[in-house]
Design a protein around this motif. Structure first.
Motif, short mmCIF file in Angstrom:
data_model
loop_
_atom_site.label_atom_id
_atom_site.label_comp_id
_atom_site.label_asym_id
_atom_site.label_seq_id
_atom_site.Cartn_x
_atom_site.Cartn_y
_atom_site.Cartn_z
N LEU A 122 0.81 -1.22 0.00
CA LEU A 122 0.00 0.00 0.00
C LEU A 122 0.85 1.27 0.00
N ASN A 123 2.15 1.12 0.25
CA ASN A 123 3.07 2.28 0.22
C ASN A 123 4.22 1.98 -0.74
N ARG A 124 3.85 1.57 -1.93
CA ARG A 124 4.85 1.12 -2.90
C ARG A 124 5.84 2.26 -3.22
N ASN A 125 7.13 1.84 -3.32
CA ASN A 125 8.22 2.76 -3.67
C ASN A 125 8.41 3.90 -2.66
N THR A 126 8.04 3.64 -1.42
CA THR A 126 8.32 4.58 -0.34
C THR A 126 9.32 3.93 0.61
N THR A 199 -3.02 -7.87 -7.41
CA THR A 199 -4.48 -7.67 -7.34
C THR A 199 -4.85 -6.20 -7.50
N LEU A 200 -4.06 -5.32 -6.89
CA LEU A 200 -4.38 -3.88 -6.97
C LEU A 200 -4.34 -3.36 -8.40
N ASN A 201 -3.57 -4.02 -9.28
CA ASN A 201 -3.46 -3.55 -10.67
C ASN A 201 -4.51 -4.16 -11.59
N ARG A 202 -5.42 -4.97 -11.04
CA ARG A 202 -6.45 -5.60 -11.88
C ARG A 202 -7.58 -4.61 -12.16
N PRO A 203 -8.26 -4.80 -13.30
CA PRO A 203 -9.31 -3.84 -13.69
C PRO A 203 -10.46 -3.75 -12.70
N PHE A 204 -10.80 -4.88 -12.01
CA PHE A 204 -11.98 -4.82 -11.14
C PHE A 204 -11.77 -3.85 -9.97
N VAL A 205 -10.49 -3.66 -9.56
CA VAL A 205 -10.23 -2.70 -8.48
C VAL A 205 -10.53 -1.28 -8.96
N THR A 206 -10.16 -0.99 -10.21
CA THR A 206 -10.47 0.33 -10.78
C THR A 206 -11.98 0.55 -10.85
N VAL A 207 -12.71 -0.54 -11.22
CA VAL A 207 -14.17 -0.43 -11.30
C VAL A 207 -14.77 -0.15 -9.92
N LEU A 208 -14.24 -0.86 -8.90
CA LEU A 208 -14.75 -0.65 -7.53
C LEU A 208 -14.50 0.78 -7.07
N ARG A 209 -13.33 1.30 -7.41
CA ARG A 209 -13.04 2.69 -7.03
C ARG A 209 -13.95 3.65 -7.78
N GLU A 215 -11.73 3.02 0.23
CA GLU A 215 -10.47 2.31 0.02
C GLU A 215 -10.33 1.15 1.03
N ARG A 216 -10.79 1.40 2.26
CA ARG A 216 -10.70 0.34 3.27
C ARG A 216 -11.53 -0.88 2.87
N ARG A 217 -12.74 -0.64 2.34
CA ARG A 217 -13.59 -1.77 1.95
C ARG A 217 -13.00 -2.50 0.74
N ILE A 218 -12.42 -1.75 -0.18
CA ILE A 218 -11.79 -2.39 -1.35
C ILE A 218 -10.63 -3.28 -0.91
N ILE A 219 -9.81 -2.78 0.02
CA ILE A 219 -8.63 -3.53 0.44
C ILE A 219 -9.03 -4.79 1.22
N PHE A 220 -9.85 -4.60 2.27
CA PHE A 220 -10.11 -5.71 3.18
C PHE A 220 -11.16 -6.68 2.64
N GLN A 221 -12.10 -6.19 1.82
CA GLN A 221 -13.18 -7.07 1.35
C GLN A 221 -12.88 -7.70 0.00
N HIS A 222 -12.12 -7.04 -0.84
CA HIS A 222 -11.92 -7.55 -2.20
C HIS A 222 -10.46 -7.90 -2.49
N VAL A 223 -9.55 -6.98 -2.20
CA VAL A 223 -8.15 -7.22 -2.57
C VAL A 223 -7.54 -8.34 -1.73
N LEU A 224 -7.79 -8.31 -0.42
CA LEU A 224 -7.20 -9.34 0.44
C LEU A 224 -7.70 -10.73 0.09
N ARG A 225 -9.00 -10.88 -0.21
CA ARG A 225 -9.53 -12.20 -0.54
C ARG A 225 -8.92 -12.72 -1.83
N ASN A 226 -8.80 -11.84 -2.82
CA ASN A 226 -8.22 -12.28 -4.08
C ASN A 226 -6.71 -12.50 -3.99
#
Length: 309
Positions: A122-126, A199-209, A215-226
């Motif tokens: 979640l803090n890529r390249n930092t 997973t974060l780079n998949r199209p469905f994440v863009t659709v959810l956003r 962002e919390r629901r996307i991460i914990f409900q969708h990204v983590l499961r996938n």
């Protein structure tokens, strides 16, 4: 799903049989026998009597069939190095330290590794990403006996906060547990980071956003499961591998666990104990992979249908 589990159970049975045969043949192909050492020399007549009593003068296939018949009845024989108890009694006594220390190491290290991997993704390249990746790389490349020596040197010798070795009091558990936990922390940090970035780079994440989900629901409900499939695959085999004892960790901290018996059973040609240890590890790994496959199929139903869905 039931057919999928039955197929996997059949493959487990075949694997167990093949591994037991290979281990048995490898053990008996090593030169020497259990009564050929110089520690307790015996006369030729006594050696012959002992070999006959233990059935070691029989053809190999007879010994194998007898042993496996006993295994199917949960009779693993009597260890040569401790004839006053059965193999099962010895394993149940020696496994407790390995299970407690290794199990706690995995149970503590796994969530820490997942959190570290999530923070890195979640803090890529930092600096957080670089720090977590560096820690994970060190944890994977530095041997566990080096980690153990560093822990003893810093916390037992220099700071004198904790005892360096032994088993019994809970304060003696801390350093071995930390040494064990370093493995799942590093492994899960790497797996979680790469899986979450994928997973974060998949199209469905863009659709959810785009739909306005938090962002919390996307991460914990969708990204983590996938992202969970690689983590599920790793967890149980790692737990089995750690909870059955590490030769290096137990030797460094002088823990009376299973690790020492792996070495002594090979050195003394203790066939019943060696076979029991290897079969136990094989069986537990088979069950661990079976459970992982079932969880895998539950998370991704296309796996059990061969991707034809």
């Amino acid at each position: 799903m039931i057919l999928y589990i039955l197929r996997r159970l059949l493959s487990v049975a075949v694997t167990f049989f093949v591994v037991s045969l290979i281990i048995f043949l490898m053990m008996h192909s090593i030169p020497g026998g259990p009564f050929d050492g110089n520690d307790m020399p015996v006369s030729a007549a006594v050696r012959e009597q002992l070999m006959s009593r233990l059935g070691l003068d029989q053809p190999l296939w007879v010994q194998y069939v007898r042993y496996m018949t006993g295994v199917l009845q949960f009779d693993f024989g009597v260890p040569y190095q401790s004839p006053g108890e059965t193999v099962i009694q010895l394993l149940s006594r020696a496994w407790i330290p390995s299970l407690v220390l290794g199990g706690l190491g995995v149970l503590i290290g796994t969530p820490l590794g997942i959190l570290l991997g999530m923070a890195a993704a979640l803090n890529r390249n930092t600096w957080i990403d670089y720090l977590a990746s560096g820690f994970a790389t060190l944890g994977l490349t530095v041997p566990v006996f080096v980690t153990s020596m560093l822990l003893i040197l810093v916390f037992a010798v220099w700071l004198n906060w904790l005892p360096a070795s032994g088993w019994g009091k809970p304060e003696r558990w801390i350093l071995p547990i930390v040494a064990y936990a370093a493995i799942p922390i590093a492994t899960y940090a790497r797996y979680t980071r790469s899986a979450m970035l994928d997973t974060l780079n998949r199209p469905f994440v863009t659709v959810l956003r785009a739909k306005g989900l938090s962002e919390r629901r996307i991460i914990f409900q969708h990204v983590l499961r996938n992202s969970a499939i690689p983590m599920v695959t790793v967890f149980l085999p790692m737990f089995i591998g750690t909870a059955t004892g590490s030769i290096f960790v137990e030797a460094m901290f002088r823990v009376p666990g299973l690790g020492a018996y792996f070495v002594s059973s090979i050195q003394t040609r203790d066939y019943p104990l060696e076979m029991a240890l290897m079969l136990m590890i094989t069986f537990m790994y088979c069950i661990a992979y079976l459970l992982s496959d079932i969880a895998y199929a539950w998370l991704n139903p296309r796996i059990r249908t061969g991707g034809s869905q």
